[in-house]
Scaffold this active site. Structure first.
Site, PDB file in Angstrom:
ATOM      1  N   LYS A 140       0.840  -1.207   0.000  1.00 51.03           N
ATOM      2  CA  LYS A 140       0.000   0.000   0.000  1.00 51.03           C
ATOM      3  C   LYS A 140       0.874   1.255   0.000  1.00 51.03           C
ATOM      4  O   LYS A 140       1.607   1.496   0.965  1.00 51.03           O
ATOM      5  CB  LYS A 140      -0.898   0.047   1.242  1.00 51.03           C
ATOM      6  CG  LYS A 140      -1.934   1.174   1.118  1.00 51.03           C
ATOM      7  CD  LYS A 140      -2.640   1.474   2.429  1.00 51.03           C
ATOM      8  CE  LYS A 140      -1.877   2.450   3.287  1.00 51.03           C
ATOM      9  NZ  LYS A 140      -1.725   3.787   2.683  1.00 51.03           N
ATOM     10  N   GLU A 147      10.716   0.905   9.839  1.00 47.57           N
ATOM     11  CA  GLU A 147      11.687   1.981   9.562  1.00 47.57           C
ATOM     12  C   GLU A 147      10.933   3.277   9.819  1.00 47.57           C
ATOM     13  O   GLU A 147      10.019   3.632   9.081  1.00 47.57           O
ATOM     14  CB  GLU A 147      12.187   1.875   8.123  1.00 47.57           C
ATOM     15  CG  GLU A 147      13.492   2.614   7.906  1.00 47.57           C
ATOM     16  CD  GLU A 147      13.285   3.958   7.261  1.00 47.57           C
ATOM     17  OE1 GLU A 147      13.320   4.971   8.004  1.00 47.57           O
ATOM     18  OE2 GLU A 147      13.075   4.006   6.044  1.00 47.57           O
ATOM     19  N   CYS A 155      13.664  10.701   6.258  1.00 49.23           N
ATOM     20  CA  CYS A 155      13.754  10.328   7.685  1.00 49.23           C
ATOM     21  C   CYS A 155      15.192  10.409   8.184  1.00 49.23           C
ATOM     22  O   CYS A 155      15.433  10.598   9.369  1.00 49.23           O
ATOM     23  CB  CYS A 155      13.129   8.969   7.958  1.00 49.23           C
ATOM     24  SG  CYS A 155      13.204   7.865   6.575  1.00 49.23           S
ATOM     25  N   GLU A 201      10.953  15.285  15.295  1.00 47.26           N
ATOM     26  CA  GLU A 201      11.126  15.239  13.852  1.00 47.26           C
ATOM     27  C   GLU A 201      10.180  16.237  13.171  1.00 47.26           C
ATOM     28  O   GLU A 201       8.979  16.202  13.410  1.00 47.26           O
ATOM     29  CB  GLU A 201      10.835  13.828  13.334  1.00 47.26           C
ATOM     30  CG  GLU A 201      11.200  13.665  11.885  1.00 47.26           C
ATOM     31  CD  GLU A 201      10.906  12.274  11.347  1.00 47.26           C
ATOM     32  OE1 GLU A 201       9.895  11.679  11.741  1.00 47.26           O
ATOM     33  OE2 GLU A 201      11.703  11.799  10.523  1.00 47.26           O
TER      34      GLU A 201
HETATM   35  P1  ADP Z   1       3.540  10.172   7.761  1.00 48.66           P
HETATM   36  O1  ADP Z   1       3.369  10.940   9.021  1.00 48.66           O
HETATM   37  O2  ADP Z   1       4.896  10.156   7.201  1.00 48.66           O
HETATM   38  O3  ADP Z   1       2.438  10.374   6.746  1.00 48.66           O
HETATM   39  P2  ADP Z   1       2.296   7.741   8.518  1.00 48.66           P
HETATM   40  O4  ADP Z   1       2.904   6.773   9.452  1.00 48.66           O
HETATM   41  O5  ADP Z   1       1.053   8.433   8.898  1.00 48.66           O
HETATM   42  O6  ADP Z   1       3.480   8.697   8.171  1.00 48.66           O
HETATM   43  O7  ADP Z   1       2.047   7.065   7.106  1.00 48.66           O
HETATM   44  C1  ADP Z   1       2.899   6.095   6.522  1.00 48.66           C
HETATM   45  C2  ADP Z   1       2.045   5.014   5.887  1.00 48.66           C
HETATM   46  O8  ADP Z   1       1.315   4.355   6.922  1.00 48.66           O
HETATM   47  C3  ADP Z   1       1.017   5.535   4.895  1.00 48.66           C
HETATM   48  O9  ADP Z   1       0.928   4.616   3.817  1.00 48.66           O
HETATM   49  C4  ADP Z   1      -0.270   5.550   5.728  1.00 48.66           C
HETATM   50  O10 ADP Z   1      -1.431   5.426   4.946  1.00 48.66           O
HETATM   51  C5  ADP Z   1      -0.067   4.312   6.600  1.00 48.66           C
HETATM   52  N1  ADP Z   1      -0.827   4.297   7.860  1.00 48.66           N
HETATM   53  C6  ADP Z   1      -1.321   5.350   8.560  1.00 48.66           C
HETATM   54  N2  ADP Z   1      -1.956   4.928   9.677  1.00 48.66           N
HETATM   55  C7  ADP Z   1      -1.843   3.567   9.696  1.00 48.66           C
HETATM   56  C8  ADP Z   1      -2.265   2.533  10.595  1.00 48.66           C
HETATM   57  N3  ADP Z   1      -2.931   2.812  11.705  1.00 48.66           N
HETATM   58  N4  ADP Z   1      -1.956   1.251  10.294  1.00 48.66           N
HETATM   59  C9  ADP Z   1      -1.260   0.953   9.180  1.00 48.66           C
HETATM   60  N5  ADP Z   1      -0.846   1.866   8.293  1.00 48.66           N
HETATM   61  C10 ADP Z   1      -1.118   3.172   8.532  1.00 48.66           C
END
Ligand code: ADP
Length: 491
Positions: A197, A271, A305, A402
């Site tokens: 995804k 990561e 990152c 960050e």
């Molecule tokens: P950022 O703050 O860099 O956007 P996120 O951790 O929110 O980082 O997003 C990184 C990825 O994780 C994206 O593909 C997002 O859709 C997905 N994501 C966000 N929330 C969840 C969750 N609760 N479980 C799994 N994946 C998630």
């Protein structure tokens, strides 16, 4: 025509030039109006019929509608991946699997221009970076891991490496195609099948990769690419028939995933965030170091990152480094990501720009001294001026947290012991940089800094053969290199 920016440094040391705009053409790329889910080798509509918009952060214009996968769609993707694993991929001789992975690598090279342009349109990064870094590195990861596919016994001598099954992979928006390559290439080389995804703000190059994978003839269901936001990601993490989760993203979501998977047999690599120290000693080659600082924090708008977001300068050279840094900042061109002159493109989303601006306010309120380049930002789109915070202190939130934007904090130090303590006094441990003429100092620091990747006299260099990953709240597990195979294998 030469343009000076007012300050004495800008007119003497470094000047910005008015370059004739050199925008990359978008005529050769083909984008659909609406993108579906890539499941079992075909593009299929989401069960609930929901779509979301992906926009160009430099223009705020919608590029396409993208399908939102719900739990049922995730289940379909996992079932397709399981069937492909059981019936085809796990039974295929490794040398045959390698041929498909090589083919994907070559096809990325053939379509590299298209990938680069779409990456810059959807994500906001300068075309120079997507063209020269993201896309070639993505192809190189497929080439590199294709080579390992039939040599796993040599990679792990006297052990019997076996694939795990279905890997669920969730990636962020800062390196959309490259992160997809980091995840998919080692998973396929080790004989696993994939449900991936991309992030909701940058789904297009992953969907283009899905088209490429379909065209490559890879057996149906070996790679499934589904789109959606956090809920879709959570459905992948929670699916009972997935054997391994590989996640790159925020520390908060990483912690949530770790909690969900506690007590299950699923393997996990994370990561997560970072707050790297970039350390400049008095004996460093100063001009190169200044370029390294600029590259470390302003590269990809600081959406990295491992960005060198905390600068530590030894006291004796602090004035010189800061003067040169300010002058160099004046020559950075902020603007249209598709223009080949652009150094700093658009911030990936409105939400991220708000986060960065919030931190800039926090920094000012905490008492650090702000300096921004005098450039003019485009009237439309999400842009941020390259920003320095002088006189930052260890307890400031802008030093500890960050920001994920083009914002650099500057602290000075006197001794090696002091800088090691300050650099390590942070919840993260992803990367660091050391600039010095002395090899002995490099070895001393690299063994004592708690960071997964440490660059010496350079910064932000990546290679498929080199492992990447962190300590502490930056996560665990390594991607890239021989180490990157291990999380996809059982012995
Ligand atoms: P950022 O703050 O860099 O956007 P996120 O951790 O929110 O980082 O997003 C990184 C990825 O994780 C994206 O593909 C997002 O859709 C997905 N994501 C966000 N929330 C969840 C969750 N609760 N479980 C799994 N994946 C998630």
């Amino acid at each position: 025509m030469k343009k000076t920016n007012g300050s004495p440094e800008a007119s003497t040391l470094s000047t910005a030039w008015d370059y004739t705009p050199s925008p990359e053409s978008t005529e050769h790329i083909h984008l659909e109006k609406q993108y579906e889910l890539f499941i079992d080798g075909k593009f299929v509509k989401p069960g609930a019929g929901k779509y979301f918009d992906t926009i160009n952060p430099a223009t705020e214009q919608k590029i396409a509608s993208v399908a939102e996968a719900d739990e049922k769609d995730v289940n379909k993707a996992v079932q397709a991946a399981r069937k492909a694993y059981d019936k085809v991929w796990s039974r295929m001789p490794a040398a045959e699997r390698a041929k498909y992975i090589y083919r994907i690598a070559r096809m990325i090279q053939e379509r590299s221009r298209e990938f680069a342009v779409i990456e810059s349109m959807d994500g906001g990064k300068p075309i120079r970076e997507s063209r020269d870094i993201d896309v070639p590195l993505a192809a190189n990861h497929f080439f590199y891991y294709a080579g390992w596919a039939d040599k796993l016994e040599y990679a792990f001598p006297n052990r019997k490496p076996n694939s795990l099954g279905v890997a669920g992979q969730i990636i962020p928006w800062n390196f959309p195609l490259l992160m997809a390559a980091w995840k998919i290439a080692p998973a396929l080389a080790t004989g696993n099948t994939v449900v991936l995804k991309p992030a909701e703000t940058t789904p297009l190059t992953a969907l283009k990769l899905a088209e490429l994978i379909r065209d490559s003839g890879l057996p149906d269901g070996v790679v499934n690419i589904i789109t959606g936001a956090g809920k879709t990601g959570a459905a992948i993490v929670g699916h009972p028939d997935i054997n391994k989760i590989a996640f790159t993203g925020s520390t908060d979501v990483g912690k949530l995933i770790q909690k969900t998977l506690a007590g299950t047999s699923k393997k996990l690599t994370l990561e997560l965030g970072g707050k790297a120290a970039n350390i400049i000693f008095e004996d460093a080659p100063i001009d190169q170091a200044v370029e390294g600082i600029i590259n470390g924090i302003f590269f990809n708008q600081g959406h990295v990152c491992c960005a060198g977001s905390r600068l530590f300068v030894q006291e004796g050279i602090a004035d010189t480094v800061i003067r040169k840094l300010k002058a160099r900042m004046e020559s950075l061109i902020v603007g249209d990501p598709l223009d080949k002159n652009t150094d700093i493109g658009a911030i990936n989303s409105k939400g991220q720009l708000e986060t960065i601006n919030r931190y800039i306010e926090i920094g000012k309120n905490e008492g650090a001294e702000i300096h921004q380049s005098s450039c003019t930002l485009p009237g439309k789109g999400y842009f941020c001026k390259p920003t320095l915070f002088l006189n930052a202190s260890q307890s400031h939130r802008i030093v500890q947290e960050e920001i994920f934007g083009p914002v650099l904090t500057i602290q000075t130090f006197r001794t090696v012991e002091e800088v090691i303590e300050k650099a390590n006094n942070i919840p993260y441990g992803l990367s660091a940089g050391v600039w010095t003429d002395k090899g002995s100092k490099i070895f001393n620091l690299t063994s004592r800094l708690r960071a997964g990747v440490i660059w010496a006299n350079t910064y932000n260099k990546f290679d498929p053969t080199s492992p990447f990953g962190g300590y502490k709240e930056s996560g665990f597990g390594r991607e890239g290199g021989l180490h990157g195979l291990q999380p996809y294998l059982k012995f």
